[in-house]
Design a protein around this motif. Structure first.
Motif, PDB file in Angstrom:
ATOM      1  N   ALA A  33       0.870  -1.242  -0.086  1.00 20.91           N
ATOM      2  CA  ALA A  33       0.079  -0.004  -0.112  1.00 20.91           C
ATOM      3  C   ALA A  33       0.799   1.134   0.009  1.00 20.91           C
ATOM      4  O   ALA A  33       0.676   2.250  -0.594  1.00 20.91           O
ATOM      5  CB  ALA A  33      -1.071  -0.250   1.078  1.00 20.91           C
ATOM      6  N   VAL A  34       1.859   1.185   0.564  1.00 19.61           N
ATOM      7  CA  VAL A  34       2.722   2.426   0.864  1.00 19.61           C
ATOM      8  C   VAL A  34       3.599   2.521  -0.608  1.00 19.61           C
ATOM      9  O   VAL A  34       3.554   3.681  -0.871  1.00 19.61           O
ATOM     10  CB  VAL A  34       3.906   2.159   1.917  1.00 19.61           C
ATOM     11  CG1 VAL A  34       5.124   3.058   1.801  1.00 19.61           C
ATOM     12  CG2 VAL A  34       3.258   2.396   3.386  1.00 19.61           C
ATOM     13  N   ASN A  35       4.169   1.508  -1.149  1.00 17.80           N
ATOM     14  CA  ASN A  35       4.579   1.500  -2.400  1.00 17.80           C
ATOM     15  C   ASN A  35       3.652   2.191  -3.270  1.00 17.80           C
ATOM     16  O   ASN A  35       4.043   3.073  -4.324  1.00 17.80           O
ATOM     17  CB  ASN A  35       5.004   0.173  -2.852  1.00 17.80           C
ATOM     18  CG  ASN A  35       6.214  -0.237  -2.104  1.00 17.80           C
ATOM     19  OD1 ASN A  35       6.923   0.610  -1.433  1.00 17.80           O
ATOM     20  ND2 ASN A  35       6.315  -1.583  -2.140  1.00 17.80           N
ATOM     21  N   ALA A  65       1.620   4.477   9.453  1.00 15.85           N
ATOM     22  CA  ALA A  65       1.411   4.330  10.940  1.00 15.85           C
ATOM     23  C   ALA A  65       0.923   3.114  11.208  1.00 15.85           C
ATOM     24  O   ALA A  65       1.332   2.451  12.391  1.00 15.85           O
ATOM     25  CB  ALA A  65       0.264   5.409  11.250  1.00 15.85           C
ATOM     26  N   ARG A  66       0.356   2.238  10.642  1.00 15.60           N
ATOM     27  CA  ARG A  66      -0.341   0.905  10.739  1.00 15.60           C
ATOM     28  C   ARG A  66       1.120   0.104  10.671  1.00 15.60           C
ATOM     29  O   ARG A  66       1.089  -1.119  11.237  1.00 15.60           O
ATOM     30  CB  ARG A  66      -1.192   0.621   9.700  1.00 15.60           C
ATOM     31  CG  ARG A  66      -2.546   1.202  10.105  1.00 15.60           C
ATOM     32  CD  ARG A  66      -3.556   0.643   9.205  1.00 15.60           C
ATOM     33  NE  ARG A  66      -3.373  -0.537   8.381  1.00 15.60           N
ATOM     34  CZ  ARG A  66      -4.451  -0.957   7.627  1.00 15.60           C
ATOM     35  NH1 ARG A  66      -5.721  -0.475   7.836  1.00 15.60           N
ATOM     36  NH2 ARG A  66      -4.177  -1.881   6.740  1.00 15.60           N
ATOM     37  N   ARG A  74       3.249  10.727  10.623  1.00 16.69           N
ATOM     38  CA  ARG A  74       2.436  12.175  11.196  1.00 16.69           C
ATOM     39  C   ARG A  74       3.113  13.162  10.299  1.00 16.69           C
ATOM     40  O   ARG A  74       2.251  14.035  10.155  1.00 16.69           O
ATOM     41  CB  ARG A  74       3.113  12.152  12.548  1.00 16.69           C
ATOM     42  CG  ARG A  74       2.726  13.583  12.981  1.00 16.69           C
ATOM     43  CD  ARG A  74       3.160  13.880  14.579  1.00 16.69           C
ATOM     44  NE  ARG A  74       4.400  13.406  15.194  1.00 16.69           N
ATOM     45  CZ  ARG A  74       4.564  12.278  15.697  1.00 16.69           C
ATOM     46  NH1 ARG A  74       3.658  11.671  16.325  1.00 16.69           N
ATOM     47  NH2 ARG A  74       5.804  11.933  16.097  1.00 16.69           N
ATOM     48  N   ALA A  75       4.272  13.070   9.685  1.00 10.61           N
ATOM     49  CA  ALA A  75       4.773  14.235   8.699  1.00 10.61           C
ATOM     50  C   ALA A  75       3.867  14.264   7.618  1.00 10.61           C
ATOM     51  O   ALA A  75       3.524  15.519   7.273  1.00 10.61           O
ATOM     52  CB  ALA A  75       6.218  13.929   8.439  1.00 10.61           C
ATOM     53  N   SER A  99      -6.864  10.448  11.165  1.00  6.36           N
ATOM     54  CA  SER A  99      -5.553   9.772  11.063  1.00  6.36           C
ATOM     55  C   SER A  99      -4.463  10.364  12.106  1.00  6.36           C
ATOM     56  O   SER A  99      -3.948   9.536  12.454  1.00  6.36           O
ATOM     57  CB  SER A  99      -5.124  10.076   9.673  1.00  6.36           C
ATOM     58  OG  SER A  99      -5.859   9.448   8.613  1.00  6.36           O
ATOM     59  N   LEU A 100      -4.477  11.633  12.083  1.00  2.34           N
ATOM     60  CA  LEU A 100      -3.628  12.064  13.160  1.00  2.34           C
ATOM     61  C   LEU A 100      -4.026  11.766  14.579  1.00  2.34           C
ATOM     62  O   LEU A 100      -2.896  11.656  15.554  1.00  2.34           O
ATOM     63  CB  LEU A 100      -3.479  13.597  13.029  1.00  2.34           C
ATOM     64  CG  LEU A 100      -2.633  14.062  11.683  1.00  2.34           C
ATOM     65  CD1 LEU A 100      -3.016  15.527  11.675  1.00  2.34           C
ATOM     66  CD2 LEU A 100      -1.112  13.873  12.271  1.00  2.34           C
TER      67      LEU A 100
END
Length: 176
Positions: A33-35, A65-66, A74-75, A99-100
């Motif tokens: 998912a990140v990719n 975060a997961r 966070r950034a 999300s934060l």
């Protein structure tokens, strides 16, 4: 992806990466998912699509975060929040605040988490979105457990519970 690339359709290419990111996350593969989110974000930025970039930054922050990378997540979410506000995307802003809240909670910064969840709930209520208000940080033992007895936690839980009841009733009527 191949079809979008073949037709040189960069926006569809980006959207496809976004959908693939969501799909991999639903299957529990946040690395993939990140990719895909990173690929989508790069394309949205190149295409000067700030609304889509903001949505993707939020998703990317969530997936990171997961995976336990709270600082980078966070950034990304703070960058998303700035873009959401710049674009006057209140719905996106509410989701990013949620999300934060999740990130701050899992980083052990409970007061910051509560603050962000309260902002998200307030925005969603202002938008009249009871279903999303109810799903924003639902009171669950895995989340509320570390905060027993704190007045701010009780106030937030009560607010969410009241909306959940209304949202559930409204959802039941709408489906009938």
């Amino acid at each position: 992806l191949a079809l979008a690339q073949q037709h040189h359709d960069a926006i569809e290419h980006a959207h496809t990466h976004r959908v693939l990111a969501w799909s991999w996350a639903r299957r529990g593969d946040d690395h993939r998912a990140v990719n895909h989110s990173t690929s989508a974000l790069n394309l949205y930025r190149r295409l000067d699509e700030p609304v889509w970039a903001a949505e993707t930054l939020n998703s990317l922050g969530w997936y990171l975060a997961r995976l336990g990378d709270y600082e980078t997540g966070r950034a990304h979410c703070h960058s998303a929040l700035a873009l959401q506000r710049e674009q006057h995307n209140l719905n996106g802003e509410a989701h990013t605040l949620d999300s934060l809240g999740y990130i701050y909670h899992h980083s052990g910064r409970y007061d910051d988490a509560i603050h962000h969840y309260q902002q998200a709930i307030s925005l969603l209520r202002d938008l009249g979105d009871l279903c999303e208000t109810a799903s924003t940080h639902q009171p669950r033992p895995d989340i509320w457990g570390p905060w027993p007895g704190r007045p701010s936690e009780r106030n937030l839980a009560t607010g969410v519970g009241a909306v959940r009841t209304t949202g559930q009733r409204a959802g039941g009527l709408a489906g009938a």
